[in-house]
Design an enzyme around this catalytic site. Structure first.
Site, PDB file in Angstrom:
ATOM      1  N   ASP A 179       4.386  11.939  -0.848  1.00  0.00           N
ATOM      2  CA  ASP A 179       3.430  11.847  -1.960  1.00  0.00           C
ATOM      3  C   ASP A 179       2.068  12.394  -1.518  1.00  0.00           C
ATOM      4  OD1 ASP A 179       2.515  11.322  -4.509  1.00  0.00           O
ATOM      5  OD2 ASP A 179       2.076   9.212  -4.125  1.00  0.00           O
TER       6      ASP A 179
ATOM      7  N   VAL B   1      -6.110  -1.080  -4.859  1.00  0.00           N
ATOM      8  CA  VAL B   1      -6.676  -1.176  -3.511  1.00  0.00           C
ATOM      9  C   VAL B   1      -7.987  -1.947  -3.594  1.00  0.00           C
ATOM     10  CG1 VAL B   1      -7.479   0.089  -1.491  1.00  0.00           C
ATOM     11  CG2 VAL B   1      -5.619   1.013  -2.873  1.00  0.00           C
TER      12      VAL B   1
ATOM     13  N   ILE C  58     -11.385  -1.193  -5.267  1.00  0.00           N
ATOM     14  CA  ILE C  58     -11.781   0.153  -4.861  1.00  0.00           C
ATOM     15  C   ILE C  58     -11.103   1.198  -5.744  1.00  0.00           C
ATOM     16  CG2 ILE C  58     -11.727   1.835  -2.981  1.00  0.00           C
ATOM     17  CD1 ILE C  58     -11.801  -0.475  -1.016  1.00  0.00           C
ATOM     18  N   ALA C  59      -9.798   1.058  -5.953  1.00  0.00           N
ATOM     19  CA  ALA C  59      -9.052   2.051  -6.732  1.00  0.00           C
ATOM     20  C   ALA C  59      -7.834   1.376  -7.338  1.00  0.00           C
ATOM     21  CB  ALA C  59      -8.626   3.224  -5.847  1.00  0.00           C
TER      22      ALA C  59
ATOM     23  N   LYS D  31      -3.943  -2.891  -0.005  1.00  0.00           N
ATOM     24  CA  LYS D  31      -3.231  -2.296  -1.151  1.00  0.00           C
ATOM     25  C   LYS D  31      -2.254  -3.336  -1.672  1.00  0.00           C
ATOM     26  CE  LYS D  31      -1.833   2.028  -1.189  1.00  0.00           C
ATOM     27  NZ  LYS D  31      -2.294   2.621  -2.447  1.00  0.00           N
TER      28      LYS D  31
ATOM     29  N   GLY E  99      -0.804   3.866 -10.302  1.00  0.00           N
ATOM     30  CA  GLY E  99       0.339   3.486 -11.111  1.00  0.00           C
ATOM     31  C   GLY E  99       1.199   2.407 -10.481  1.00  0.00           C
ATOM     32  N   MET E 100       1.176   2.320  -9.144  1.00  0.00           N
ATOM     33  CA  MET E 100       2.027   1.357  -8.455  1.00  0.00           C
ATOM     34  C   MET E 100       1.247   0.214  -7.806  1.00  0.00           C
ATOM     35  SD  MET E 100       5.174   2.302  -8.809  1.00  0.00           S
ATOM     36  CE  MET E 100       5.990   3.750  -9.475  1.00  0.00           C
ATOM     37  N   ALA E 101      -0.039   0.449  -7.505  1.00  0.00           N
ATOM     38  CA  ALA E 101      -0.777  -0.555  -6.737  1.00  0.00           C
ATOM     39  C   ALA E 101      -2.263  -0.423  -6.987  1.00  0.00           C
ATOM     40  CB  ALA E 101      -0.475  -0.399  -5.245  1.00  0.00           C
TER      41      ALA E 101
END
Length: 641
Positions: free
Chosen positions: A140, A31, A23-24, A46, A27-29
């Site tokens: 965030d 999804v 899906i997306a 995620k 920078g860290m994960a």
């Protein structure tokens, strides 16, 4: 070894979550859409990028933050269902929200109108208020973490993840690598300076997001993330009206309050900012181009604290010291050739007494001056809480003070029209003739439920948002009067006064209820009519002759199956029986010829020989006789000699 994220598609994570499409990716994960095979539901998973799960401190913090986020139960918060570690692949299982992100909306439609931007921010703050009350800070907040469902609902995602990441990298700004945790465009100065975070950190990010929604631009820009972070620390966020004409000053003030670089000057948390947003929306709904009092209330100011009296005026001693000369009132000493006689001791004591007298006089004058300038000029602010404006004004004027209504605010406990608080506070010093600023209660904050019947679902949701209410889940229901997709009614009666954010469910029409059409072919018309009428249909009957269907029975039906709606017309064709035709006269014809003639007219033939037959095979008589009319298909009896 951690599996690369690219290889996850099609993998059964932890023996439970079947990973589907990406899906997306951030920078860290990343999804993924996934299926929870145990509960047979679609979820979002995620997955942290490879290597993140190798750090024990990060894993421990990640689990702790996931558990905290899972406790949040709010319609504007993306629900957290599960978390785990599958052989080094660290993951978080969340509610799947179909739709798009606020970032997608901004790419397509920014800048948003002030009314729409505030409506979006209000739903964000509802989610953050629930988090702040649970002592959870997001850290965030950004458009990518704000999800917009197709039905108009808004949900905030990723609570606590930034904190988990920062536990490994060393805070908001890693001094070794310079990596900034949290999207730099919305990063509060205290995160850049490694001064810790609290609810006001989220308030700053909300103000930055509001600025971008209003203008289409991020608050600060730069060639590198470090440059942008530097500007957050050293430059104020500019007023949105500097880019977009027509934005009222009170919206500029709201942005300034939320994005104050000194967090002590910001709104204390999301709940406070939410209240201020609603004040601004109220002014906007009233069409006010400006509201100076609201602007003054919103603009960031340093905490005033308790009022202190001014420093006392200089004392007489301070004023007179340069000019006083001890003993100057006596005659000047005269010269003498004789050596001066020794000064007697009493003269020294007299000079000491003069100095003592001067000191006492100066002390008395200083005390009088201090009392006047430090005490006499001040009185005590009276306690006006709970008094009406009229009574409060009488009280302060009786003490030589003035009263100004500085603010009006809603209150669930203080009756409308009475004083909620004062500035200075009750018991604080106030200079004689000074002004007491009071805040009057507007009573309980209530809004009338708008009329929703007949509106489209989207229009009904907009009407509820305008009324500071929340639209609940749509409840489908058949209706013969309301078009499909339009609202039949709301769950709360129109005009009823309710608290802000009250959920109003929408009863949405599915259109007319379909009715199964049962075939009545071959049944008596009376029975067919009764069955179809009871089902709610209208009946149209046509009658016709039919040689095969008995009189009064249904020959055909249209429609004969499927479904229709109440009030629709069903057409029945009913038999009037076979047609009557003239019987041919076949007397004195040979029996074979007579039979052919009758059958050609549609009759059946039955032959009977007379008791005294000569074997001629001639028709002597017939029944019915020739010339009469009979039903086609009926029998004609021939009497043969």
């Amino acid at each position: 070894m951690s599996a690369s994220n690219e290889s996850l598609q099609g993998r059964l994570l932890d023996g439970r979550y079947l990973i589907g499409d990406l899906i997306a990716r951030g920078g860290m994960a990343s999804v993924y859409r996934a299926t929870d095979t145990r509960l047979d539901r679609v979820v979002a998973v995620k997955v942290m990028h490879p290597g993140m799960g190798d750090d024990a401190a990060f894993t421990e913090r990640f689990v702790r933050e996931a558990r905290s986020a899972a406790k949040l139960n709010h319609p504007n918060v993306v629900a957290v269902f599960d978390q785990g570690d599958d052989n080094g692949t660290l993951y978080l299982v969340m509610e799947l929200v179909e739709g798009r992100t606020l970032r997608d909306l901004l790419r397509e439609e920014a800048p948003l109108s002030p009314r729409r931007a505030l409506a979006v921010l209000e739903q964000m703050l509802l989610a953050l208020s629930a988090a702040h009350e649970a002592h959870i800070v997001h850290r965030d907040v950004k458009p990518e973490n704000v999800l917009l469902a197709p039905d108009g609902r808004l949900k905030v995602a990723d609570f606590g993840l930034a904190r988990a990441v920062s536990s490994v990298t060393g805070g908001a700004a890693n001094p070794t690598t310079g990596v900034l945790i949290g999207t730099v465009s919305y990063l509060a100065p205290e995160l850049v300076l490694k001064q810790g975070s609290d609810a006001r950190t989220d308030v700053y990010a909300c103000g930055a997001v509001l600025y971008e929604m209003l203008t289409g631009f991020k608050p600060h820009s730069g060639d590198t993330p470090i440059q942008v972070a530097y500007r957050h620390v050293h430059e104020d966020v500019p007023p949105p009206s500097a880019r977009i004409q027509g934005i009222p000053p009170y919206i500029d003030a709201l942005v300034a309050r939320a994005t104050a670089r000194d967090r002590d000057r910001r709104s204390a948390d999301a709940r406070v900012l939410l209240r201020q947003v609603r004040q601004v929306r109220h002014a906007l709904d009233r069409g006010l181009p400006n509201d100076p009092e609201l602007v003054a209330d919103l603009l960031p100011t340093v905490d005033r604290g308790t009022a202190q009296p001014p420093a006392p005026a200089p004392t007489v001693a301070q004023q007179a010291e340069p000019t006083l000369v001890v003993g100057s009132q006596g005659p000047p000493p005269t010269a003498s050739p004789q050596p001066p006689a020794p000064e007697p001791a009493p003269r020294k004591r007299r000079r000491g007494l003069i100095w003592l007298l001067i000191i006492v006089i100066l002390a008395v004058l200083a005390a009088i001056g201090g009392f006047y300038f430090g005490v006499m000029r001040y009185s005590t602010t009276p306690d006006l809480t709970g008094e009406t404006e009229k009574t409060a004004r009488q009280i302060v004027e009786s003490r030589g003070l003035d009263l100004t209504v500085a603010h009006e605010k809603y209150s669930e406990t203080v009756p409308e029209g009475t004083v909620m608080d004062t500035e200075p506070e009750a018991g604080d010093n106030i200079i004689d003739g000074g002004t007491v600023d009071v805040t009057l209660s507007m009573g309980k904050e209530r809004y009338a439920v708008p009329k929703l019947a007949g509106k489209s679902e989207d229009a009904a949701r907009d009407a509820l948002a305008e009324a500071h209410l929340t639209a609940g889940e749509p409840i489908p229901q058949y209706s013969a009067r309301v078009d499909s997709g339009d609202v039949i009614r709301g769950s709360i009666k129109p005009g009823k006064l309710v608290k802000p954010d009250t959920t109003v469910d929408l009863i949405v029409s599915k259109g007319r209820r379909p009715i199964d059409v049962a075939s009545q072919v071959g049944k008596p018309v009376a029975e067919a009519r009764a069955a179809l009428t009871q089902a709610g249909f209208r009946i149209d009957i046509e009658r016709t002759r039919d040689r095969d269907v008995p009189r009064g029975y249904v020959i055909t039906q249209s429609p004969n199956n499927g479904s229709a709606y109440r009030g629709d017309t069903i057409r029945l064709v009913v038999s009037r029986g076979p047609a009557r035709v003239e019987v041919p006269d076949v007397r004195f014809m040979r029996v074979d010829d007579a039979t052919d003639e009758l059958e050609s007219h549609g009759f059946k033939v039955e032959v009977e020989e007379d008791d005294i037959s000569v074997g001629a095979g001639i028709v002597r008589d017939q029944d019915p006789p020739g010339g009469e009319r009979a039903r086609r298909g009926s029998t004609v009896t021939l009497y043969v000699v």
